[in-house]
Design an enzyme around this catalytic site. Sequence first.
Site, mmCIF file in Angstrom:
data_model
loop_
_atom_site.group_PDB
_atom_site.id
_atom_site.type_symbol
_atom_site.label_atom_id
_atom_site.label_comp_id
_atom_site.label_asym_id
_atom_site.label_seq_id
_atom_site.Cartn_x
_atom_site.Cartn_y
_atom_site.Cartn_z
ATOM 1 N N PRO A 22 0.796 -1.232 0.000
ATOM 2 C CA PRO A 22 0.000 0.000 0.000
ATOM 3 C C PRO A 22 0.827 1.280 0.000
ATOM 4 O O PRO A 22 1.866 1.369 0.664
ATOM 5 C CB PRO A 22 -0.834 -0.106 1.284
ATOM 6 C CG PRO A 22 -0.141 -1.114 2.126
ATOM 7 C CD PRO A 22 0.511 -2.073 1.182
ATOM 8 N N ASN A 23 0.335 2.221 -0.748
ATOM 9 C CA ASN A 23 0.858 3.594 -0.847
ATOM 10 C C ASN A 23 2.164 3.709 -1.637
ATOM 11 O O ASN A 23 2.631 4.819 -1.882
ATOM 12 C CB ASN A 23 1.025 4.226 0.549
ATOM 13 C CG ASN A 23 -0.298 4.276 1.289
ATOM 14 O OD1 ASN A 23 -1.281 4.767 0.752
ATOM 15 N ND2 ASN A 23 -0.345 3.755 2.508
ATOM 16 N N ARG A 30 5.254 11.020 -2.402
ATOM 17 C CA ARG A 30 4.926 10.723 -1.010
ATOM 18 C C ARG A 30 6.144 10.958 -0.119
ATOM 19 O O ARG A 30 7.163 10.285 -0.278
ATOM 20 C CB ARG A 30 4.519 9.248 -0.920
ATOM 21 C CG ARG A 30 4.302 8.738 0.476
ATOM 22 C CD ARG A 30 4.194 7.214 0.483
ATOM 23 N NE ARG A 30 3.950 6.721 1.813
ATOM 24 C CZ ARG A 30 4.152 5.468 2.192
ATOM 25 N NH1 ARG A 30 4.592 4.577 1.333
ATOM 26 N NH2 ARG A 30 3.905 5.108 3.433
ATOM 27 N N TYR A 35 11.270 8.934 1.577
ATOM 28 C CA TYR A 35 11.288 7.868 0.560
ATOM 29 C C TYR A 35 12.015 8.247 -0.729
ATOM 30 O O TYR A 35 12.159 7.404 -1.614
ATOM 31 C CB TYR A 35 9.848 7.438 0.238
ATOM 32 C CG TYR A 35 9.116 6.872 1.438
ATOM 33 C CD1 TYR A 35 9.545 5.693 2.048
ATOM 34 C CD2 TYR A 35 8.011 7.523 1.990
ATOM 35 C CE1 TYR A 35 8.896 5.170 3.153
ATOM 36 C CE2 TYR A 35 7.353 7.013 3.098
ATOM 37 C CZ TYR A 35 7.792 5.833 3.672
ATOM 38 O OH TYR A 35 7.146 5.326 4.775
ATOM 39 N N ASN A 91 8.197 -5.400 -0.595
ATOM 40 C CA ASN A 91 8.018 -4.232 0.267
ATOM 41 C C ASN A 91 6.525 -4.156 0.564
ATOM 42 O O ASN A 91 5.740 -3.682 -0.267
ATOM 43 C CB ASN A 91 8.503 -2.960 -0.418
ATOM 44 C CG ASN A 91 8.416 -1.757 0.520
ATOM 45 O OD1 ASN A 91 7.800 -1.835 1.596
ATOM 46 N ND2 ASN A 91 9.024 -0.649 0.133
ATOM 47 N N ALA A 94 3.003 -0.597 4.994
ATOM 48 C CA ALA A 94 2.515 -0.640 6.378
ATOM 49 C C ALA A 94 1.955 -2.002 6.772
ATOM 50 O O ALA A 94 1.881 -2.315 7.966
ATOM 51 C CB ALA A 94 1.457 0.442 6.581
ATOM 52 N N GLU A 115 12.532 -9.238 2.333
ATOM 53 C CA GLU A 115 11.772 -8.078 2.824
ATOM 54 C C GLU A 115 12.608 -6.817 2.590
ATOM 55 O O GLU A 115 13.766 -6.771 2.989
ATOM 56 C CB GLU A 115 11.490 -8.266 4.318
ATOM 57 C CG GLU A 115 10.783 -7.093 4.962
ATOM 58 C CD GLU A 115 10.600 -7.286 6.474
ATOM 59 O OE1 GLU A 115 10.860 -8.395 6.999
ATOM 60 O OE2 GLU A 115 10.226 -6.293 7.126
ATOM 61 N N HIS A 117 12.668 -2.494 2.790
ATOM 62 C CA HIS A 117 12.096 -1.187 3.146
ATOM 63 C C HIS A 117 13.033 -0.094 2.660
ATOM 64 O O HIS A 117 14.247 -0.167 2.895
ATOM 65 C CB HIS A 117 11.879 -1.065 4.657
ATOM 66 C CG HIS A 117 10.929 -2.103 5.159
ATOM 67 N ND1 HIS A 117 9.583 -2.043 4.898
ATOM 68 C CD2 HIS A 117 11.141 -3.250 5.835
ATOM 69 C CE1 HIS A 117 9.000 -3.116 5.413
ATOM 70 N NE2 HIS A 117 9.925 -3.865 5.981
ATOM 71 N N ARG A 124 12.746 5.000 12.894
ATOM 72 C CA ARG A 124 11.511 5.798 12.808
ATOM 73 C C ARG A 124 10.586 5.486 13.996
ATOM 74 O O ARG A 124 11.051 5.024 15.026
ATOM 75 C CB ARG A 124 10.835 5.519 11.452
ATOM 76 C CG ARG A 124 11.746 5.902 10.264
ATOM 77 C CD ARG A 124 11.080 5.614 8.941
ATOM 78 N NE ARG A 124 9.866 6.407 8.768
ATOM 79 C CZ ARG A 124 8.955 6.186 7.823
ATOM 80 N NH1 ARG A 124 9.111 5.192 6.968
ATOM 81 N NH2 ARG A 124 7.881 6.944 7.733
#
Length: 164
Positions: A22-23, A30, A35, A91, A94, A115, A117, A124
């Site tokens: 998502p996103n 964004r 990012y 990725n 969330a 995985e 990111h 964070r």
Amino acid sequence: MTASTTMTASTAMPSILVLNGPNLNLLGTREPATYGSATLADVEAMCQAVAGKLGHTIDFRQSNHEGVLIDAIHEAGRGFQSGTVTGVVFNAGAYTHSSIALHDAVRAVDVPVVEVHISNVHARESFRHHSWLSPVAAGIIVGFGVDGYVMAIEALARKAAAKS
Ligand code: DQA
């Protein structure tokens, strides 16, 4: 499977699924301070370029929907079984921090999942420190920006070469 499809599976270039949650369709606009400015199309082009050099094709996807991501993991599991898929770069956005269903999907199939990111999630907010995917991932790459996708593809190609 027929004899001819068996031949295709064993002679075609192996594929790596690059799956985005998502996103991530909003990459580039964004939160660029977190990012970066590369768009998802830029990331896809980077992935295609490195995979081509490593003798792989890329199946690049993005979805904002958990079930679609689960279906894609199941499909990659079937591809790994038949020898057409080498692994998954994932990725999950969330959903990484919330989805036991994605944990179960990765656990249920036999395909290496890396995985990824873009940001260093551990530097964070604390809600980003837990990942449901890390315990079932073959490896984890965090905090290297979109270069993490390239690193993950290289790692999967190396893993496949070591196996064959
Ligand atoms: C992310 C990190 C997640 O915490 C966040 O929800 C994302 C992107 C990353 O690539 O840094 O959507 O997965």
